[in-house]
Scaffold this motif. Structure first.
Motif, mmCIF file in Angstrom:
data_model
loop_
_atom_site.group_PDB
_atom_site.id
_atom_site.type_symbol
_atom_site.label_atom_id
_atom_site.label_comp_id
_atom_site.label_asym_id
_atom_site.label_seq_id
_atom_site.Cartn_x
_atom_site.Cartn_y
_atom_site.Cartn_z
ATOM 1 N N UNK A 11 -23.956 -14.020 47.993
ATOM 2 C CA UNK A 11 -22.610 -14.110 48.569
ATOM 3 C C UNK A 11 -22.676 -14.430 50.064
ATOM 4 N N UNK A 12 -23.654 -13.833 50.743
ATOM 5 C CA UNK A 12 -23.802 -14.095 52.178
ATOM 6 C C UNK A 12 -24.241 -15.537 52.428
ATOM 7 N N UNK A 13 -25.136 -16.044 51.582
ATOM 8 C CA UNK A 13 -25.580 -17.435 51.713
ATOM 9 C C UNK A 13 -24.416 -18.396 51.521
ATOM 10 N N UNK A 14 -23.569 -18.091 50.545
ATOM 11 C CA UNK A 14 -22.393 -18.934 50.326
ATOM 12 C C UNK A 14 -21.466 -18.893 51.540
ATOM 13 N N UNK A 15 -21.312 -17.700 52.116
ATOM 14 C CA UNK A 15 -20.475 -17.551 53.312
ATOM 15 C C UNK A 15 -21.021 -18.402 54.461
ATOM 16 N N UNK A 16 -22.347 -18.399 54.627
ATOM 17 C CA UNK A 16 -22.974 -19.175 55.697
ATOM 18 C C UNK A 16 -22.811 -20.673 55.443
ATOM 19 N N UNK A 17 -22.978 -21.088 54.184
ATOM 20 C CA UNK A 17 -22.805 -22.504 53.850
ATOM 21 C C UNK A 17 -21.382 -22.969 54.141
ATOM 22 N N UNK A 18 -20.433 -22.101 53.859
ATOM 23 C CA UNK A 18 -19.031 -22.470 54.011
ATOM 24 C C UNK A 18 -18.568 -22.411 55.460
ATOM 25 N N UNK A 19 -18.949 -21.344 56.181
ATOM 26 C CA UNK A 19 -18.404 -21.103 57.521
ATOM 27 C C UNK A 19 -19.381 -21.350 58.661
ATOM 28 N N UNK A 63 -33.860 -9.013 56.364
ATOM 29 C CA UNK A 63 -34.777 -10.051 56.839
ATOM 30 C C UNK A 63 -34.473 -11.398 56.185
ATOM 31 N N UNK A 64 -34.155 -11.379 54.884
ATOM 32 C CA UNK A 64 -33.846 -12.622 54.170
ATOM 33 C C UNK A 64 -32.544 -13.240 54.674
ATOM 34 N N UNK A 65 -31.538 -12.403 54.921
ATOM 35 C CA UNK A 65 -30.266 -12.914 55.440
ATOM 36 C C UNK A 65 -30.474 -13.573 56.803
ATOM 37 N N UNK A 66 -31.211 -12.900 57.682
ATOM 38 C CA UNK A 66 -31.429 -13.432 59.028
ATOM 39 C C UNK A 66 -32.265 -14.709 58.990
ATOM 40 N N UNK A 67 -33.242 -14.764 58.085
ATOM 41 C CA UNK A 67 -34.073 -15.966 57.965
ATOM 42 C C UNK A 67 -33.249 -17.143 57.459
ATOM 43 N N UNK A 68 -32.399 -16.884 56.472
ATOM 44 C CA UNK A 68 -31.557 -17.959 55.931
ATOM 45 C C UNK A 68 -30.568 -18.446 56.984
ATOM 46 N N UNK A 69 -29.986 -17.500 57.716
ATOM 47 C CA UNK A 69 -29.037 -17.863 58.768
ATOM 48 C C UNK A 69 -29.717 -18.700 59.853
ATOM 49 N N UNK A 84 -29.121 -27.461 41.508
ATOM 50 C CA UNK A 84 -28.545 -26.218 41.033
ATOM 51 C C UNK A 84 -27.677 -25.536 42.078
ATOM 52 N N UNK A 85 -27.833 -25.908 43.353
ATOM 53 C CA UNK A 85 -27.059 -25.257 44.399
ATOM 54 C C UNK A 85 -25.876 -26.099 44.864
ATOM 55 N N UNK A 86 -25.564 -27.183 44.138
ATOM 56 C CA UNK A 86 -24.374 -27.941 44.499
ATOM 57 C C UNK A 86 -23.152 -27.180 44.015
ATOM 58 N N UNK A 87 -21.996 -27.528 44.550
ATOM 59 C CA UNK A 87 -20.780 -26.843 44.147
ATOM 60 C C UNK A 87 -20.534 -27.066 42.662
ATOM 61 N N UNK A 88 -20.100 -26.031 41.954
ATOM 62 C CA UNK A 88 -19.900 -26.157 40.501
ATOM 63 C C UNK A 88 -18.978 -27.305 40.121
ATOM 64 N N UNK A 89 -17.930 -27.539 40.925
ATOM 65 C CA UNK A 89 -16.985 -28.591 40.570
ATOM 66 C C UNK A 89 -17.584 -29.987 40.687
ATOM 67 N N UNK A 90 -18.750 -30.117 41.333
ATOM 68 C CA UNK A 90 -19.397 -31.422 41.470
ATOM 69 C C UNK A 90 -20.480 -31.657 40.421
ATOM 70 N N UNK A 91 -20.793 -30.641 39.622
ATOM 71 C CA UNK A 91 -21.803 -30.815 38.577
ATOM 72 C C UNK A 91 -21.297 -31.821 37.551
ATOM 73 N N UNK A 92 -22.162 -32.746 37.176
ATOM 74 C CA UNK A 92 -21.783 -33.816 36.259
ATOM 75 C C UNK A 92 -21.167 -33.270 34.980
ATOM 76 N N UNK A 93 -21.782 -32.251 34.408
ATOM 77 C CA UNK A 93 -21.276 -31.695 33.150
ATOM 78 C C UNK A 93 -19.863 -31.156 33.324
#
Length: 340
Positions: free
Chosen positions: A28-36, A119-125, A146-155
């Motif tokens: 959830x934190x990674x998604x927050x960082x990707x978005x904001x 440590x993982x959160x800070x490293x990813x950030x 696998x980490x693309x937005x679900x709405x962009x997945x071909x299927x």
């Protein structure tokens, strides 16, 4: 959730519960960082402080900060650790008694998992902004896909398109479209992100279609094989390939899919629009008359300036052909009513 029996759980199982819980928070934190974007500095400072406290616990062989701060309390809810672990215990329906096995086991393991989580959160950030342009990754990387937005997945895009199409077309047409569109999944993979499609990919799939075996999922040599292996078998055994008409049918369905995706703002443009292969069987066929050409023919019929109209059959036959589209043999078979 059913209450867990900690009496029969070893240390590794306890760790898996904690790791699973904090892995969800990390996602959830990674998604927050990707978005904001990167986390605020104040939040990072707080995390650094907490990380140092956890390291102190581990170095001193303690389980709770209150032990380091030398706070004496008999109420578990006054203890720093209790507040931190309460959500984990709530999720797994664990006892909160201070002298319970659950509490003691979780308390001993918590500081390690929490430390690694921070440590993982800070490293990813940190890697969001600190990167090298020399680093490259394969466009076919499974992790990227696998980490693309679900709405962009071909299927998912295909399912959304087909869901809207199904009520408006016949069952036979629906099955045909669905089967043709699944060719994209066989070629790119169902997790392929549609926003990665470029002109090169379009040309690749166009070429693949032209080398795809006829009845690829039914033939003895190709049935059950992955698409690219089927194409290899075609080349090795000189099997019949899809006709130009069939290839264009596939490309037409691909164009319809990506036009729908464009209208729904999933892609910026429909790169399949207008993409076709030349039908060699039609190379020698005469094309249709243009409007200005029809106009010239009608003018000549009326004025006959060139003297091409020698008899009434040439005049009426040409008019009938223009206005009905009938063939010569059909026009020649027309019988005039007998006069009384």
């Amino acid at each position: 959730m059913q209450k867990l029996d900690w009496a029969y759980m070893d240390h590794s199982e306890v760790m898996e519960i904690l790791k699973g819980y904090y892995a969800e928070i990390l996602d959830r934190t990674k998604y927050e960082i990707k978005k904001n974007g990167p986390l605020p500095q104040q939040r990072l400072d707080n995390m650094s402080t907490h990380l140092q406290q956890l390291n102190d616990l581990i170095d001193d062989g303690r389980d709770d900060l209150c032990e380091i701060w030398e706070l004496d309390t008999d109420n578990p809810e006054d203890i720093y650790f209790y507040d931190s672990i309460k959500s984990v215990m709530d999720k797994y329906d664990l006892s909160f008694d201070a002298d319970s096995n659950e509490y003691a086991t979780m308390k001993a393991a918590y500081k390690f998992v929490r430390r690694n989580h921070i440590k993982d959160v800070m490293a990813y950030n940190d890697q969001v902004m600190n990167y090298s342009l020399l680093e490259t990754s394969s466009s076919n990387s499974k992790e990227q896909i696998n980490h693309c937005k679900p709405e962009h997945r071909l299927e998912n895009v295909m399912n959304g398109y087909l869901k809207e199409q199904e009520p408006n077309i016949t069952p036979r047409s629906f099955v045909e479209q669905r089967d043709c569109l699944h060719y994209l999944c066989d070629f790119f993979g169902k997790d392929y992100s549609v926003i990665k499609l470029d002109v090169g990919h379009v040309q690749d799939i166009k070429e693949a279609l032209q080398n795809t075996p006829l009845g690829r999922n039914k033939g003895k040599l190709t049935k059950g094989l992955p698409l690219l292996e089927q194409i290899t078998v075609v080349e090795q055994n000189d099997l019949d390939r899809l006709s130009s008409k069939s290839v264009n049918k596939y490309l037409g369905y691909f164009s319809s899919l990506f036009e729908w995706a464009r209208r729904n703002r999933l892609v910026e443009e429909n790169l399949f629009k207008g993409i076709k292969v030349k039908d060699s069987k039609k190379d020698n066929r005469r094309g249709m008359f243009a409007k200005d050409e029809i106009g010239l023919i009608l003018q000549e019929l009326q004025a006959n300036k060139s003297g091409l109209i020698k008899n009434k059959s040439q005049y009426w036959g040409t008019l009938i052909a223009i206005y009905t589209g009938a063939r010569r043999n059909e026009i020649g078979a027309i019988l005039l009513p007998m006069s009384s």
